[in-house]
Each structure stands twice: as C-alpha cells, then as structure tokens.
Design an enzyme around this catalytic site. Structure first.
Site, PDB file in Angstrom:
ATOM      1  CG  ASP A 122      -1.991   0.961   1.270  1.00  0.00           C
ATOM      2  OD1 ASP A 122      -2.944   0.765   0.496  1.00  0.00           O
ATOM      3  OD2 ASP A 122      -1.913   1.929   2.047  1.00  0.00           O
TER       4      ASP A 122
ATOM      5  CD  GLU B  47      -2.489   1.519  -3.514  1.00  0.00           C
ATOM      6  OE1 GLU B  47      -1.683   1.884  -2.647  1.00  0.00           O
ATOM      7  OE2 GLU B  47      -3.645   1.942  -3.578  1.00  0.00           O
TER       8      GLU B  47
END
Lengths: 642, 642
Positions: free
Chosen positions: A370, A399
């Site tokens: 993330d 990401e």
C-alpha cells in the site's frame, strides 16, 4: 567496442527483470575500427555461481548483435558481453573476394596458414591435429587447389570453434538481471474483502468464509486471491460508512487503520479468524492452483501496540501530538504514519521486515504494498533485498498511484509488479500509447504492469456512466493487454457503478468501511465472460507475456486492434475492442501481418473465444463490426488453415 | 533521486559537445519518495577551475527539471546536478492548502518557526536578522495574522535564498562537456584542388593561385577553405587520369599518395609552393574572415621517407612485401597503410602527432581527417586529447563514410564534426527522418553533422541525372538543414555531372588524378545562389545551429518544409524545398505554429531571400507552388507584422 548493452537499467545500477524458464534477449553493439570481422558471446551466471554459461551472439546487421539465454532459478543473475576481432574470419572473407576477383592467392594462403597454425595451439583433441593438417595444406597449396581450400567448410567450422579472443577483446561490465518465478510474469488477481465474504446476510465474514469461495474463484480462472489488511482495526477516530468522520458502535472501520489492543501487523482481526486460518486458506488456494496475496500497509491506527511501545517510531508535532496521515486537505485521522527517518530507524525497519517474514512463515509469498511512494526509497530497496535473500520467489506489487518517475523508481528498486494508470486511459490513442510505453524498453526492462479496471479506491467515471458494456470492455482490455491484471471482484462482477458522491471515484457503501452483502446469483453474465477470458489466458502462452504486444491500425479509430505472439510456440492472439461502449462500430483492419507471423497475403482463420465463431480472413484488410450490446470485442485465436 | 541527466554520453564515459557563448541546456529528473517538495541546481566548471558556478534548476513538471549555463572558453567542462528535499517549501505548500481549507494554523506555524530559525543560522548579513525576525513572527502569530503570514512573499523569498541542502541531498556524478569554439558549430566549407587553381590553362596551380581566389570565396560567403593533401606525391604505382593503374610521365597522381624523396606529411609539393606559402594563405584567409582546413591522411606512398626510415611502421606479408591499401577487390597500389599496432607504435603515434603540431605551428586550426575509421579508435582518442591540450580550439572533421556505430563512436572519441549520409538521402521522408536523428538526442549531444552534397569521391546519381535544378536543390538543402555544410566547389559550381563510367560515383576527369581548368565565367548562376544563401546564413542566427530543426507537414509529400529558430533572438527561418527536381509541385503547408514562435492563428509575413518577395500568411495552412525551373525552394525569413 561494446555499446548499447540491453537489457540494462540505469547503466547497471539496477537489475533488469526476467522470469525463470523464459528467454532473456541480450542485445549489444559490437564493433571495431576498420574492416575487421568481429565475434561476440554472452556469458551469464546466477549470483554466487563459480562458472559462467556461454552463448554465441548472432549479428543482426549494422554492428548490432543478439543472443538469448534462459535462467533456470529465481534470484540475481549477471551477464557480460564479450567481443573480439576475428582475424581468421576477416582474412577468410577477403580471401573469398580475392578468389572471386581472380587474384593469385599464394601469399594470402601463407597468411592464413599462420592463423590456422596459431589456432592449432589453442585447440584440444582431434581439432588440434586437424588444424595442424589444415595449416600445412594452406601452406603447401598448389594454384589448382586454391579455390577448393578457400571455400572449405570444414576449415571455417574448425576455426569458429577456436577463435583467438585475445585480440582486441572487450567485455562489458556485468549487467544484473533479477529473475522472478513464473507467477510474477503472468497472473489474474481477484480482490475481495473478507468482511463481506459471508454468504449469510448481515454476518461478519471470516477467513473460513473466504476459503469456501476458493473453488468458485479457481473455476473463474483466477490465479491470485488478494485480501486487504486482515489485522485488528483501531477504535480511535474510526471511520463510519462512506468514510464518515464519526462512527457508530457497530461500524467496522477501515482495514487500513491497522492495530488495536488485539494486536498489530502480525495479528488477525478476531472477527476474521486466526493466524492459523491464514495458513489454512493458503493450503486451500494451493489445492486449487492459486496463491494468497496479503496487503502490506506500513502505518498504524492510534491504538496500534507500537504507538505505546515505540513512541519514537512516530513523528511528533511541537505540541507533543502525533501527526496523523494527511495530504491536505484530505485527512486520515484513523491512521498514524510511521517515521522512517526516526533515530530508532534500525529497530523500526527490522520490525517491518519481521512483519513480512511472519507471514512468509505462514506460506504467504505475494504482498501487495500500500502506497510505497510515501515511504523512503532506501527502505524498500533494503526490505526487498532482505526478503529475497530468504526467498527469491516472493512477489511485491507496488500500489503507487503517483508521478511517473516515482512509480518507475520503485520498480527499479525491486518491486516485482506495478499498478498503472490503465483505469484512466479511456481514449483509444492514449491507451495504445500508454501500453506501448509500458511494454517496450526502457520501461519493459524493469517494470511489470498489473492492470486493474477498478480497485476499492477507483471507480472510474467511465464505469460510473458507461453501463454494463463498459465493464465488459474494460475487463477484456485489462485481461488481454497485460499478462498481469486484477479486479476488485465482487464490485466488478456486480457492475457496481454508484459513486459516494458526484465527481468522486469512491464507491458508495464501499467494503472499505462496512460489511457488504451481494446477491450470489446476480453476476452470472459477467462471471461467464471472466471465465471465458481467463480460460483463454491459460490456454494461450501469447497472453502470458507483454513483450510482443503489437497494435494494428484500423480505418475506424474506435476499434482498438492488438495482438500478442509467443515466439516459442508460434501461438498468436488477436484482440479487437470497440472503445465506444454505446454504439456499434465497424471498419476495416490494417493488420501488420509479419507481427502475426503471417505473410502479407496469407489466408488465415480467426476463432473468437468469446462466441465460438470462426472467420476465414486473408491479408491485412478484413471487415469487423462490434455491437457493445452483444460483445465488447473479438478475442481471436489466429491459425493458418491446413 | 537524480536520474536521466542530459546531456550525457554513455553514462559520462565520453564528453557531450557544446560551444563557447552558447547555452548548454541541462535536464534531469529530480524527485523523492512521498509528497515532499524538492529543489535543484546545476553546478558547472571548466576543467581545472577551483570554483563551481551555480545556476538554479526550474521544474518542468512531472519531476523533470531544467537549467542552462553558458561556457565562456573552449576546453573540457563538467557539470553536476544537485537535488535536495526543500522542507520549507513542503511545509509552506501544505500551509497554503490548510489555509484554503480553513484549518487552524497555530501548531503548523510553530513547525514553520523552527524551519525559519534553522535557516537564520545558515544565513548571512541582513538575511539572518530578517529570518530571526520572521521566526519570532511565526511563533507569536495571532489567529488574525495567520493568513497574512502564510502568504508573505518576503518570507518565501528569504527562505529560497537559504535552503537546507543537507536534507536528503543527492548529486549526480560529474558529466563532461567538451566546449568548442564558435567555428565548430557553424560554417560553410569550400573544397578545391590547388593543382587546378591556376587561371592560366595548362599551368599547375599553386598555393599562391589559391590565395588569389580567397577574396572571391569570401564574397561567396564561405568560412572555411579546405584543401586535399598538399604534400609531395609518390611516383611508384602512381595513378593516371581517372584512376588508371598506369600513369604517363606528365601525370600528377593522387594527392593522397603522400610522400616522395621531396618529403612526407610535413612537406609541401614543390609544384604547389612552400611551407611558407601555407602560412601566407592562412593570413590571406584570416584577412577575409576565413580559415584554412588541411587534409590529414595518415598513409604513405611507397616513396614516402618513412618507408625506408621506419620499415617497422608498415605491415609486411609472409613474402616480405609491404601490403598496399585495399578493400578487396578495390586496390590502392600507390598507398601503403601504416601499421598502428606495430611494436614501435609509440614512435609512430608521436610522429603523427608531430604532423598535426607542425601545421598548427603554421596557423592551421582545422583538419579534415581522411578515413579515420580505418585507424584504431584508441589512436584518435589519444591524438585529439594531445592536440586539445595544446589548443582546445582545433577542429577535426571526420571523413568516415562507414557503418553508423563506427561513425558515432568516432564522434564520441572527440571528432568535432562528422560527414554524413546526407548526399544519398534523396527521398523526402528518408531525409526528414535522417536529419531528425542527427539533430535530436542522443546523437545531437556528441555528433555535429557537416553536410556535403558532393565531394571529390561522391557524385551522386541524383546529381548525375537531375540537371541544374537538382544542384540548386541539394545546395539549398545542405546549406539550410545543417549549420555546417560544404561543397567540392569548382565541380559543384560548374554543375559537373558526368561520372567516370555508368554506375560509378567517381567524377570523370576528377581533379584527384589530373589538373583541371574551368571556364571562369561559366558558373555565374550557381554562384549567385551560393552567395545569397550564405549571406542569409550569416544574417540569421537561426541557421547557425541545428538543435531547433523542426519539420512541418504539407499535403504534398514532395514539399519538404522545415524551420529553425534561434531562442535568444527569436530569429526564425522557414525553408520549403521542392524535392521533385523535374516538375513544379504545389500544396498547402500544415505549419507547427508554436515551433515558429507564433500563435496558431497568427498573421505573419514570410520574406524569401532567394527572390526578394514577401507574402502575408496566416495560421498553419498556406499555399505554396515551386517550379524547379525557376527556384529550388523558398528561403523565408519569418516576421510578425507590426
């Protein structure tokens, strides 16, 4: 001289990426001054090996050379290009020209005899004796024998085996290649929120519920199941449904607000199950040929155990408070960022590595990271190196939806795959240009795109307004443009298209903040398309790689025409997508026939895996009509009729 | 992170090229993880300087940055890019967003006060006092003052002057830049054979005859006079007219068969004059703003003094004979190549350096190097370095008509300018693509093209068959596509188009093997065109550089439309050439208006320097008709009407 060695990332500062069992194509310029002939080889090895493998390079013309090798295990590899002046080949090519010009070759054959005698000294076994013999034949040749000797293939073959590499030899500095396992190169990902996995309406889903979905996901053809964070969720400043700033007692909060008194990054949310349930899920997936990907979000809720245990791991403001995450004016009051530059960084970094190895010990080998761009580059380079020293088969998906240079740099540092701007590239020309950039050097040497038409954070305007046909088209594009793609599955299958508010890309009633229940039978149409396309992906090696992606022209710009071709098997897939999701579009293709492995006027058949129809085509121009009400496009397998 | 630093050749292994008094444009990616703001500067210096000059870089968006600097003297220079996290700018941009969102800024201003107080410690003079004062104001600010303080330009200006470069700073490794004098960047060359310079028919021309041509050449606007070798010519195997293998007693032989009992590379052919005549010619040229370029052909006739004095400098065959120059089946029996790899290479290389310095001592600063690709790369890198250590203003033109990688490498090694494939690029699309390749990175960073429509070795098929209009068009192209161009003048002016034999690019009765006499008044038409175009080249800085070359579209592919623009002065030249030398062609332009420095719908005038006419145009679409019988094209000066 050796120049333009490829693949090579930033002059060898970073490793180019490759895959076990797949060809690495090395290219280089190898040349010398003057008219001398040169020879070239590639030597390669796995890091730590004593010996080098060697493959000869073949000339492509204009001093460009090429060779391929196939790494057999994951991990760091290295290759070098060596070039040298081939005195014998130089002499021989001149000899042949002299022969053609009718010159007397007597003195020239003496020159050749010296070269052959020198090669005999380098040679071993029988070759030594045969080369000695040839040296004598050249030296003693009578005029009547000159032509025969000058063109003898035995001699040129023998000499090619014993080149004199000492002469003007040059070797490139070693170029690093990181070799990943097969799953890194190709896979279909499915994301779901375990909290919404219960088939029983209103009950909090569990990891055991997730395990019960696995057979169906395997039937749909997915390879990777990715779960958002499964850890305890903080209570302080917990978000309500639709990211409301305040929550009610029953609200479940955001899974990215990691940590409570029930534990942090190495704990499982009690409502989801236990750490052992993760191991059981891994095994269930394995039994169906699938793998688990966990989310890595290196941040903490205010209730995370580390906040109390390690206050130095967080940044404090002048008033003593800890700064919560924000990107003004956006605020994430339920999340504290970690201070990666803290004086106690060694302990922090080791703890974060410990999180990864904890889950690796439970069988997890894929991590979706993330927002890696909000953490230091140096941290990721260190972390990925440390993990790969333990298991070079671990896969990291970055990401980072941020600026291009930052996304590229994360890929260089070691991220195995990267999210992309695919979701927002809706214009056919923009999409073609972007996919070309992603699948050609320099990017293609180190960055593997993973295309997502949606994520829990991204419900594009196109999906909000385009209706079912836009879902079908975006799915077909994602799954065939790139070897790696994924969907935030339940929302995608059900074609959820309502935003939290107008202008937002957030889902209304997102799983991020509440438990969702979806009618099990309602998504049959989309599931059928998914199953067909994933089956085609598994059946066709052409779709399991990106390097061969080729766009073809059509006289209607709304028809996006592209193909992929697997060089080893000759497998060719041709896709035509109607980029207008509202109206039928028709036109004539202008196919680049050699890219399909076909002659310009060849007859061929195209068999559509979406509707089972087959068409007999010939040459570049063929008529296509696509009505979005019926099909998003053609997914053709190209074959040559017998 | 700092990446993609430009200009940079092979990661800094070779120097990029620049010119005294002209801007060097530095570009780099400068970025960090997260959302922090960065700052960047370029530091540059001349080699050997103690201090560095510094210029701030400006952001171009997407993490790309740019700066320019202007070197003031020829020689080696170096630059580095430094980037750092700008904590104040980061804080300030967030503060402005918080202000807009109506947040309370009290704690944030405390954070800012700390940054400003730290800057005060770095600052000197008044700034230190003012920054201390600002730190106090931030710290003590009342809510009513927050907006005023957050947007105070004095504070941001002060802080920009005293950045904290210690934080996450990174610096690129030094990139070398070779700076040439102005003549290297732009010049019109004229080649003639002194042997044919006599105005008196049948008399062997002399260097004094050449000097008498200088005023006329200066009137034609030429900058450099280049002479083929002026040394004694060998008698052994001397070539007859049209490269005949045998010669008659009166035949003059090839000037490239250098050396006889009258001397070698540091002697002047007695029929041409003396070494002093060279000095006198240099002075005469200087008086007319011109320069002399001599030919450097490092090879020897069999009669060259070195053959007897230094037999080790030549390659011997097994039968003891010296190998003459050849590229089978072509033979140059009048030339012995030097053996650059001889054991006595040090003495040979020093002797060759001595040839250059001998002529430098006579005032020669430009050398056209014959076939450099047949000599070792290492030799040229050494020679050019040695020469530039004595005089960094010496210019070397590489005459290597060989494979692209070899031509490029010679430019990297230090050759100032390079001959090109221009003469053979006759198709408009091919020519456009080739010129684009030559004038954009990476090539443009190290290779300066010098375009020749003809040379004594190159009479193209196009000139053989195209008649006067093809001579005019090829001249206009050469002189306006590139800042450096040249012609083998007498043959070009007189539009000599007869080859030695069909299929050959050799001139019939070439000056290379015999004395030629040409009717003085016969070339008036071509001379007028040459004088006009060269005058335009001198008047317009746009034509004195290549980096801005831009091709525009037209609806008729036979119209080649291109422009050049000088950024400093705003000077713009637009050229339109009819590539069909037989028929009139007409069509509509599709001009890239911003490349001309104009708005898309701007009215503008184009004044043709070839015929003195002016046209009022507007926007991209304008009608053009060019009849090759009257003019090869338009040579427009672009102006905005008052």
């Amino acid at each position: 001289m050796i120049g333009s060695v490829r693949p090579q990332v930033d002059g060898g500062r970073f490793a180019a990426k490759a895959t076990v069992g797949r060809d690495v194509v090395v290219r280089a310029d190898v040349f010398v001054d003057g008219h001398d002939r040169v020879g070239a080889t590639v030597r390669w090895q796995a890091d730590g090996d004593a010996a080098w493998h060697e493959v000869p390079m073949e000339p492509l013309g204009n001093d460009r050379w090429r060779a391929t090798f196939t790494p057999e295990a994951p991990g760091l590899h290295r290759f070098k290009v060596t070039g040298w002046v081939d005195a014998f080949a130089t002499w021989h090519s001149e000899l042949v020209r002299r022969l053609a010009a009718g010159e007397d070759l007597t003195v020239e054959l003496q020159v050749g005899a010296q070269l052959v005698a020198a090669a005999a000294k380098r040679a071993g076994g029988d070759d030594r004796i045969r080369l000695k013999d040839w040296a004598a034949r050249l030296s003693d040749a009578q005029p009547g024998q000159h032509a025969e000797i000058a063109t003898a293939e035995e001699l040129t073959g023998l000499m090619a085996r014993w080149p004199d590499r000492a002469r003007n030899a040059a070797t490139s500095s070693g170029s690093p290649i990181w070799v990943d396992r097969e799953r890194a190169a190709s896979g279909a990902w499915y994301e779901l929120f375990p909290r919404s996995a219960s088939r029983e309406r209103g009950r909090h889903g569990t990891l055991r519920d997730v395990a019960m979905h696995v057979p169906a996901l395997a039937d749909l053809g997915f390879d990777v199941l990715y779960l958002p964070p499964i850890h305890p969720i903080g209570h302080t400043a917990r978000k309500g449904p639709n990211n409301a700033r305040s929550s009610s007692p029953g609200d479940v909060g955001s899974p990215w607000a990691i940590g409570s008194d029930e534990g942090g990054h190495t704990a499982v949310h009690p409502d989801l199950g236990t750490v052992d349930d993760v191991g059981a899920l891994v095994k269930e997936l394995e039994a169906h040929g699938m793998e688990l990907a966990l989310d890595v979000a290196f941040q903490c809720s205010p209730d995370h155990p580390w906040v109390a245990e390690h206050p130095a791991w967080f940044k404090h403001r002048p008033d003593g408070s800890i700064r919560f995450a924000e990107n003004p004016p956006k605020k994430y009051e339920d999340v504290y960022p970690l201070d990666f530059e803290t004086d106690d960084w060694r302990a922090l970094w080791e703890a974060l590595l410990g999180v990864i190895t904890f889950w690796m010990d439970r069988g997890v080998r894929i991590f979706r990271v993330d927002n890696p761009h909000t953490k230091p580059f140096a941290f990721w380079e260190w972390l990925i190196d440390e993990v790969h020293a333990i298991d070079p088969g671990v896969i990291f998906l970055s990401e980072a939806f941020t600026r291009p240079r930052v996304m590229e740099h994360l890929a260089k540092l070691g991220f195995t795959q990267s999210y992309t701007y695919f979701a927002w590239r809706t214009d056919p020309t923009e999409l073609r240009d972007y996919m070309t950039e992603l699948t050609t050097p320099p990017l293609a040497e180190y960055m593997r795109p993973n295309l997502w038409p949606n994520t829990p954070d991204i419900l594009t305007e196109e999906l909000q307004t385009g209706g079912p046909s836009s879902f079908r088209a975006r799915f077909l594009l994602a799954a065939t443009l790139a070897a790696n793609y994924g969907i935030y599955g339940p929302a995608f299958e059900h074609m959820e298209d309502r935003p939290r508010e107008p202008g937002s890309e957030e889902y209304l009633h997102s799983d991020k903040y509440e438990i969702r229940w979806r009618e099990p039978g309602a998504a049959a149409g989309m599931r059928e398309l998914i199953a067909r396309v994933n089956a085609t992906r598994h059946a066709h090696p052409a779709l399991q790689q990106d390097a061969s992606l080729t766009f073809h022209r059509a006289d209607n710009p709304m028809l996006l025409v592209y193909s992929k071709r697997d060089e080893r098997s000759g497998d060719v897939v041709l896709v035509i997508v109607n980029m207008d999701h509202r109206h039928a579009q028709s036109g004539w293709t202008d196919l680049d026939m050699p890219a399909l492995g076909l002659a310009w006027d060849a007859p061929f058949t195209v068999a559509d895996d979406l509707d089972g129809r087959t068409y007999a085509w010939r040459g570049p121009r063929n008529f296509v009509r696509l009505d979005p009400a019926h099909a998003p496009g053609h997914l053709f397998h190209v074959a040559i009729p017998r």
